[in-house]
Design a protein around this motif. Structure first.
Motif: not given
Length: 66
Positions: A41-66
């Motif tokens: 987490k300390a080296i990441a550009d962004f911290i999202t939710a867990t996989n069980d909480d749709n973390g990948i979807f939330k991150a790509i939504e945050y970056y307006n990729l979908i």
């Protein structure tokens, strides 16, 4: 990256373990999942939710990729 002739500026990566540190550091956007180690987490550009909480979807939504 070499296989598809991509540059680091074209890469977004997702990880949740310390074995993902190098991958995140060689990406334009390195995303740590919510259940990641504090070290990742300390080296990441962004911290999202867990996989069980749709973390990948939330991150790509945050970056307006979908």
């Amino acid at each position: 990256m070499q296989l598809y002739n991509l540059d680091e500026d074209e890469i977004m990566s997702f990880g949740d373990g310390e074995n993902d540190e190098e991958m995140l550091s060689h990406s334009k956007i390195g995303v740590a999942m919510g259940n990641s180690s504090e070290k990742l987490k300390a080296i990441a550009d962004f911290i999202t939710a867990t996989n069980d909480d749709n973390g990948i979807f939330k991150a790509i939504e945050y970056y307006n990729l979908i």
